[in-house]
Structure formats: structure tokens, C-alpha cells
Design an enzyme around this catalytic site. Structure first.
Site, short mmCIF file in Angstrom:
data_model
loop_
_atom_site.label_atom_id
_atom_site.label_comp_id
_atom_site.label_asym_id
_atom_site.label_seq_id
_atom_site.Cartn_x
_atom_site.Cartn_y
_atom_site.Cartn_z
N LYS A 105 0.88 -1.18 0.00
CA LYS A 105 0.00 0.00 0.00
C LYS A 105 0.91 1.22 0.00
CE LYS A 105 -3.05 2.75 2.80
NZ LYS A 105 -3.80 2.92 4.07
N GLY A 120 -8.60 9.24 8.99
CA GLY A 120 -9.03 9.39 10.38
C GLY A 120 -10.11 10.43 10.62
N ALA A 174 -9.49 5.37 3.24
CA ALA A 174 -9.40 6.49 4.19
C ALA A 174 -10.65 7.37 4.19
CB ALA A 174 -8.19 7.36 3.92
N GLY A 175 -10.97 7.82 5.39
CA GLY A 175 -12.04 8.80 5.56
C GLY A 175 -13.41 8.24 5.82
N ASN A 206 -9.92 1.64 8.83
CA ASN A 206 -9.31 1.24 10.10
C ASN A 206 -10.00 1.92 11.29
OD1 ASN A 206 -5.83 0.82 11.13
ND2 ASN A 206 -7.63 0.70 12.36
N THR A 207 -9.90 3.25 11.32
CA THR A 207 -10.32 3.99 12.52
C THR A 207 -11.79 3.77 12.86
OG1 THR A 207 -8.72 5.67 11.83
CG2 THR A 207 -10.22 6.26 13.61
#
Lengths: 278, 73
Positions: free
Chosen positions: A115, A176, A203-204, A225-226
Site C-alpha cells: 500500500k 481518520g 481512508a475517511g 481502520n479507525t
């Protein structure tokens, strides 16, 4: 009872069973890729990964910290998960740093997948488009299978494809933030412009509904992830995202109706009772 | 001569290899006493494969980065 309804269900199931995420020369059953950071504990991380149904997880390389044994525990859990590994180049700010970290990752994790993440601005962790393309070209020439984290810029995506990337990972919004799909127009343009490229939103994403919206748009997968790790109940949230991604994919395959400006009755007009007629 | 491993300075004999530097750091830092398979190395921001540790000679002010698996998003 008409039996053609039952047949339709069977055909739908067949479509779904043959539907898999293609990443270079490999296919994956799950369209949800998850990160391994920020969980309350390695055990909760492992259970959340399992609940997500993911076949591929991201991880990183960092300096050894003698005061922190959690790195080893996380690594052991990740190995036991049986998931394919997608090491990242998080924290790199130049093509050279990213290439070095990718080479170290390949030796450590025994995979050509990387990645690619080259940050251009620390305020919003926006990828540096120029260094990302430069690093992608070098890495592909070295035999890597590059999954570049990029912005939703159509021309940048074009350049990444030109240097040999077979997967693109545009951001939904900055890492995040949980703000979801910041620019649906751009994301739709990328989907329409590159109809056969595997596209993963990276992301996001903060809510399952945002992941579902991206899948309904025709994106091939979601990397996050977050949103799972920082949920009050990460394991339950992992399940919620798995269902949202599957639901969005099914909806895309089923074909969404065209939106209309004016109302149109869904109940047939033919046979409307007399008191409705003027 | 002076080298650094993960930002920590060490004194080491001229002409020492990466393998010797790792052995040196072992006496100071228990974290590097892990098996070879648990870490990878960059020297001055260039990747060095494991099989080259014994024959890679260090120079004054060389910087070794010793990295291990960690969580990531």
C-alpha cells in the site's frame, strides 16, 4: 404463486457467488480490507478482523521499541488470522523513503503487495501526487504489486495506471476524519473513466452508510481502520461494515433505479377506485 | 568510528559489518536480541537484504534503521 420469482433469487445468488475482488492476479472473497491499528487491545483487533470477514489486512514496519511488547502480540495475532498482508509505507514523505520501506516490507512480510502512501502535507495527510507516481513506477519495475493511496484526482489516477498500477485507492476524505465521501462527483468520474480497474476507497470512511454509498457507486472495495477500531464496540462495528459493504455491492450488481425530479406513483393507476377520480 | 542504530549512537571498530553492529547493539539493547526474521534493516535509507549483513561494511556516521512489524492502517 408464480415460480419465476424463485428463479430470479437463484440467479442473484449465482452472481454473488462468482463475485470477488480482484487485486492484481489474486481474488478475494471479501471486499472489505481492514487496518490493524488503534484497537483497544490485540485480542479485540483479532476478533474484529474475524468479524469483518476481511481476507486482507494492512500493517506497517516501525522501529523496535523495547518498552512496548504490543507490536509482537499484534504481529502474532495478524499471522494467526490467515489474512493476506498489505504492508503500508505510512509516514513516508518522499519516493525514496517509500521505496526503501516497501523493499524492507517485502523481505519482512514475504509479499509483493504494497500500500503505497507518500504524504505531501502533514495537516490533512494528503498524498503527494508527484512522489506517489514516481515511487509507483520504481516499485512496479522492481516487481511490486502497488496499491497506491491517492487523492480523487482523475489525472493522477490516469498517471498511476500509465506507470502500471492495476489497483487505485482514492481517498474518501482525509485519514481518520470519518467524513465519508467528500467529493462524490470526482469519485464517480474515476469509476466511469476506468470501468475495469479495481477501485478501493481508502481512508475517511466513518460510517457503514458511507461505505455502502461507495459500493453502490460501483467501487470494488473499502479499506478502513479507525471507524472500526475506535468504535465503542469494534467487533460489532466490524460486522456492520461487512454487511454494509456486501449490501452496497449487491445493490450495485442489482442496478439502481434512475433518480427522477418528479413523483411517479408506484401503485398502478389502472383500476383506481372511483373516489380517487376527478 | 561512530554509527547509530535507530537513532542511538554507538562506537564500533573501523571496518565492522552490519552483523557486528547488531552484535554490539545486543549488549546495550535487549530489543535486538530477537531472531533475525523478526526485523529488517535499512542502512542510510537504503534497504539491505538479510543475506548481506555479514559482508556489508559500515562507514563512519552510518545510520542503521532496524524495523519490526507493527499495526498499521
Amino acid at each position: 404463486m408464480p415460480t419465476d420469482w424463485i428463479n430470479t433469487d437463484i440467479e442473484s445468488t449465482d452472481i454473488e457467488s462468482n463475485d470477488s475482488l480482484k487485486i492484481y492476479d489474486q481474488t478475494f472473497n471479501s471486499r472489505l480490507l481492514v487496518g490493524t491499528a488503534l484497537y483497544p487491545s490485540p485480542d479485540i483487533m483479532a476478533r474484529a478482523i474475524k468479524a469483518s470477514g476481511s481476507d486482507m489486512v494492512t500493517l506497517s514496519l516501525r522501529r523496535q521499541d523495547p518498552s512496548n511488547n504490543q507490536g509482537q502480540a499484534i504481529w502474532q495475532h495478524i499471522q494467526q488470522s490467515g489474512c493476506a498482508l498489505l504492508p503500508n509505507t505510512a509516514g513516508c514523505h518522499s519516493a525514496q523513503e517509500a521505496v526503501t520501506l516497501a523493499e524492507m516490507s517485502r523481505e519482512m512480510f514475504n509479499t509483493d503487495f504494497i500500500k503505497l502512501e507518500v504524504i505531501g502535507d502533514d495537516y490533512n495527510l494528503q498524498p503527494d501526487p508527484f512522489e506517489t507516481v514516481k515511487a509507483a513506477e520504481i516499485l512496479i519495475n522492481k516487481g511490486f504489486k502497488v496499491l497506491p493511496y491517492c487523492t480523487d484526482d482523475l489525472v493522477l489516477c490516469q498517471r498511476l495506471l500509465e506507470v502500471g498500477c492495476q489497483v487505485l485507492m482514492p481517498w474518501g476524505s482525509p485519514i481518520g476524519t470519518g467524513k465519508g465521501l467528500m467529493n462524490p462527483y470526482n469519485l464517480q468520474a474515476i469509476r466511469q473513466r476506468f470501468p475495469t480497474t479495481s477501485l478501493i476507497i481508502d481512508a475517511g470512511i466513518g460510517k457503514p452508510s458511507q461505505a455502502m454509498a461507495a459500493m453502490e457507486m460501483g467501487y470494488d472495495g473499502i479499506l478502513l481502520n479507525t471507524a472500526i477500531a475506535k468504535a465503542h464496540e469494534p467487533i460489532t462495528m466490524a460486522q456492520a461494515f461487512a454487511q454494509a459493504v456486501n449490501g452496497g455491492r449487491q445493490a450495485y450488481l442489482a442496478g439502481l433505479m434512475e433518480s427522477r425530479q418528479t413523483a411517479s406513483p408506484s401503485t398502478p393507476l389502472l383500476g383506481t377506485p372511483f373516489w380517487q377520480q376527478t | 568510528m561512530k554509527i547509530s542504530i535507530n537513532g542511538i549512537a554507538y562506537e564500533i571498530e573501523e571496518g565492522s559489518s552490519i552483523s557486528q553492529a547488531l552484535a554490539l547493539s545486543n549488549t546495550h539493547n535487549s530489543a535486538t536480541q530477537t531472531e533475525l526474521k523478526n526485523f529488517v534493516i535499512a542502512l542510510n535509507q537504503n534497504f539491505i537484504p538479510r543475506n548481506q549483513y555479514p559482508q556489508t561494511q559500515l562507514q563512519d556516521n552510518d545510520a542503521i534503521e532496524l524495523l519490526s512489524p507493527m499495526a498499521g492502517g
